[in-house]
Design an enzyme around this catalytic site. Structure first.
Site, PDB file in Angstrom:
ATOM      1  N   LYS A   9       0.820  -1.209   0.000  1.00 17.76           N
ATOM      2  CA  LYS A   9       0.000   0.000   0.000  1.00 17.76           C
ATOM      3  C   LYS A   9       0.865   1.275   0.000  1.00 17.76           C
ATOM      4  O   LYS A   9       2.079   1.201   0.242  1.00 17.76           O
ATOM      5  CB  LYS A   9      -0.947  -0.053   1.219  1.00 17.76           C
ATOM      6  CG  LYS A   9      -1.967  -1.204   1.139  1.00 17.76           C
ATOM      7  CD  LYS A   9      -2.915  -1.234   2.338  1.00 17.76           C
ATOM      8  CE  LYS A   9      -3.939  -2.359   2.210  1.00 17.76           C
ATOM      9  NZ  LYS A   9      -4.909  -2.374   3.354  1.00 17.76           N
ATOM     10  N   TYR A  49     -12.414  -2.823  -3.635  1.00 15.69           N
ATOM     11  CA  TYR A  49     -12.942  -2.900  -2.268  1.00 15.69           C
ATOM     12  C   TYR A  49     -14.468  -2.857  -2.227  1.00 15.69           C
ATOM     13  O   TYR A  49     -15.042  -2.440  -1.224  1.00 15.69           O
ATOM     14  CB  TYR A  49     -12.364  -1.754  -1.431  1.00 15.69           C
ATOM     15  CG  TYR A  49     -10.930  -2.001  -0.966  1.00 15.69           C
ATOM     16  CD1 TYR A  49     -10.591  -3.156  -0.246  1.00 15.69           C
ATOM     17  CD2 TYR A  49      -9.922  -1.070  -1.205  1.00 15.69           C
ATOM     18  CE1 TYR A  49      -9.288  -3.382   0.195  1.00 15.69           C
ATOM     19  CE2 TYR A  49      -8.613  -1.286  -0.755  1.00 15.69           C
ATOM     20  CZ  TYR A  49      -8.308  -2.443  -0.055  1.00 15.69           C
ATOM     21  OH  TYR A  49      -7.024  -2.665   0.404  1.00 15.69           O
ATOM     22  N   ASN A 112      -2.362  -0.649   7.369  1.00 15.63           N
ATOM     23  CA  ASN A 112      -1.789  -1.969   7.660  1.00 15.63           C
ATOM     24  C   ASN A 112      -0.857  -2.507   6.581  1.00 15.63           C
ATOM     25  O   ASN A 112      -0.589  -3.704   6.513  1.00 15.63           O
ATOM     26  CB  ASN A 112      -2.898  -2.968   8.025  1.00 15.63           C
ATOM     27  CG  ASN A 112      -3.874  -3.185   6.890  1.00 15.63           C
ATOM     28  OD1 ASN A 112      -3.678  -2.675   5.785  1.00 15.63           O
ATOM     29  ND2 ASN A 112      -4.920  -3.948   7.148  1.00 15.63           N
ATOM     30  N   GLU A 126      -9.163 -10.126  -8.633  1.00 14.33           N
ATOM     31  CA  GLU A 126      -8.244  -9.006  -8.399  1.00 14.33           C
ATOM     32  C   GLU A 126      -7.126  -8.976  -9.443  1.00 14.33           C
ATOM     33  O   GLU A 126      -6.712  -7.897  -9.889  1.00 14.33           O
ATOM     34  CB  GLU A 126      -7.670  -9.109  -6.979  1.00 14.33           C
ATOM     35  CG  GLU A 126      -8.760  -8.896  -5.924  1.00 14.33           C
ATOM     36  CD  GLU A 126      -8.306  -9.218  -4.493  1.00 14.33           C
ATOM     37  OE1 GLU A 126      -7.134  -9.570  -4.285  1.00 14.33           O
ATOM     38  OE2 GLU A 126      -9.162  -9.096  -3.589  1.00 14.33           O
TER      39      GLU A 126
HETATM   40  P1  IDP Z   1      -7.887  -7.629   4.848  1.00  9.30           P
HETATM   41  O1  IDP Z   1      -7.064  -6.568   4.164  1.00  9.30           O
HETATM   42  O2  IDP Z   1      -7.148  -8.260   5.999  1.00  9.30           O
HETATM   43  O3  IDP Z   1      -8.468  -8.647   3.889  1.00  9.30           O
HETATM   44  P2  IDP Z   1     -10.587  -6.516   5.040  1.00  9.30           P
HETATM   45  O4  IDP Z   1     -11.550  -6.834   6.129  1.00  9.30           O
HETATM   46  O5  IDP Z   1     -10.849  -7.101   3.687  1.00  9.30           O
HETATM   47  O6  IDP Z   1      -9.129  -6.883   5.563  1.00  9.30           O
HETATM   48  O7  IDP Z   1     -10.527  -4.926   4.936  1.00  9.30           O
HETATM   49  C1  IDP Z   1      -9.886  -4.302   3.833  1.00  9.30           C
HETATM   50  C2  IDP Z   1      -9.015  -3.191   4.346  1.00  9.30           C
HETATM   51  O8  IDP Z   1      -9.855  -2.202   4.930  1.00  9.30           O
HETATM   52  C3  IDP Z   1      -8.039  -3.576   5.457  1.00  9.30           C
HETATM   53  O9  IDP Z   1      -6.824  -4.089   4.973  1.00  9.30           O
HETATM   54  C4  IDP Z   1      -7.852  -2.263   6.188  1.00  9.30           C
HETATM   55  O10 IDP Z   1      -6.886  -1.445   5.553  1.00  9.30           O
HETATM   56  C5  IDP Z   1      -9.215  -1.596   6.050  1.00  9.30           C
HETATM   57  N1  IDP Z   1      -9.999  -1.842   7.271  1.00  9.30           N
HETATM   58  C6  IDP Z   1     -10.675  -2.957   7.611  1.00  9.30           C
HETATM   59  N2  IDP Z   1     -11.264  -2.824   8.807  1.00  9.30           N
HETATM   60  C7  IDP Z   1     -10.949  -1.575   9.218  1.00  9.30           C
HETATM   61  C8  IDP Z   1     -11.278  -0.821  10.402  1.00  9.30           C
HETATM   62  O11 IDP Z   1     -11.963  -1.302  11.299  1.00  9.30           O
HETATM   63  N3  IDP Z   1     -10.756   0.440  10.481  1.00  9.30           N
HETATM   64  C9  IDP Z   1      -9.995   0.998   9.502  1.00  9.30           C
HETATM   65  N4  IDP Z   1      -9.675   0.325   8.375  1.00  9.30           N
HETATM   66  C10 IDP Z   1     -10.140  -0.941   8.241  1.00  9.30           C
END
Ligand code: IDP
Ligand code: MG
Length: 147
Positions: A9, A49, A112, A126
């Site tokens: 990212k 997304y 993250n 994707e």
């Molecule tokens: P993943 O990347 O581990 O598959 P997903 O649930 O698919 O997680 O969520 C996509 C992205 O959205 C995450 O990588 C993160 O950057 C963001 N995200 C998910 N949950 C949260 C949250 O509770 N707060 C802020 N960002 C979030």
């Protein structure tokens, strides 16, 4: 052989950590079959997304992922989806085990560091979203028999 999509990212690029992260996948024995540095467009980010549309973090997620260049790559190995997800760690870095990428490099869910496909079906979708067929390289690694 199974393929998965990884996005380093925009904060991974800004923190100058892309080389370190790519090295982890090479060391694990994953083959890189496509890779580019690109700023993801809002349209592509929304498609990528789409499952999160409407959630409270969605707007921030789209604005962050489009905020600067990302590195996008296809990694290939046996069980690539499962292996890469386990290397990436839990979505919330506070819950990610040390030794995983999120557990070692990140503190907040919004920043993250890395995306990885969560299933073979997601990986296929994707990969088609981010790469044209001619951008994907099929080749043999000489070390293959040793992996
Ligand atoms: P993943 O990347 O581990 O598959 P997903 O649930 O698919 O997680 O969520 C996509 C992205 O959205 C995450 O990588 C993160 O950057 C963001 N995200 C998910 N949950 C949260 C949250 O509770 N707060 C802020 N960002 C979030
Ligand atoms: Mg996900």
């Amino acid at each position: 052989m199974e393929k998965t999509l990884v996005i380093l990212k925009p904060n991974a690029v800004q923190r100058e950590l892309i080389g370190e992260l790519i090295s982890k996948f090479e060391r694990r024995g994953m083959k890189i079959t496509a890779m580019k540095l690109t700023r993801i467009s809002p349209e592509t980010a929304e498609q990528h997304y789409e499952e999160h549309m409407g959630k409270e973090f969605y707007k921030g997620l789209i604005s962050f992922i489009t905020s600067g260049p990302s590195v996008i790559m296809i990694l290939e190995s046996m069980d690539a989806v499962e292996i890469v997800r386990s290397m990436v760690g839990a979505t919330n870095p506070a819950e990610a085990a040390s030794g995983t990428i999120r557990g070692d490099y990140a503190t907040s869910p919004g920043h993250n560091m890395i995306h990885a496909s969560d299933s073979i079906e997601s990986a296929k979708r994707e990969i088609e979203l981010f790469f044209r067929p001619e951008e994907v390289y099929e080749y043999r690694l000489a070390v293959r028999p040793w992996l």
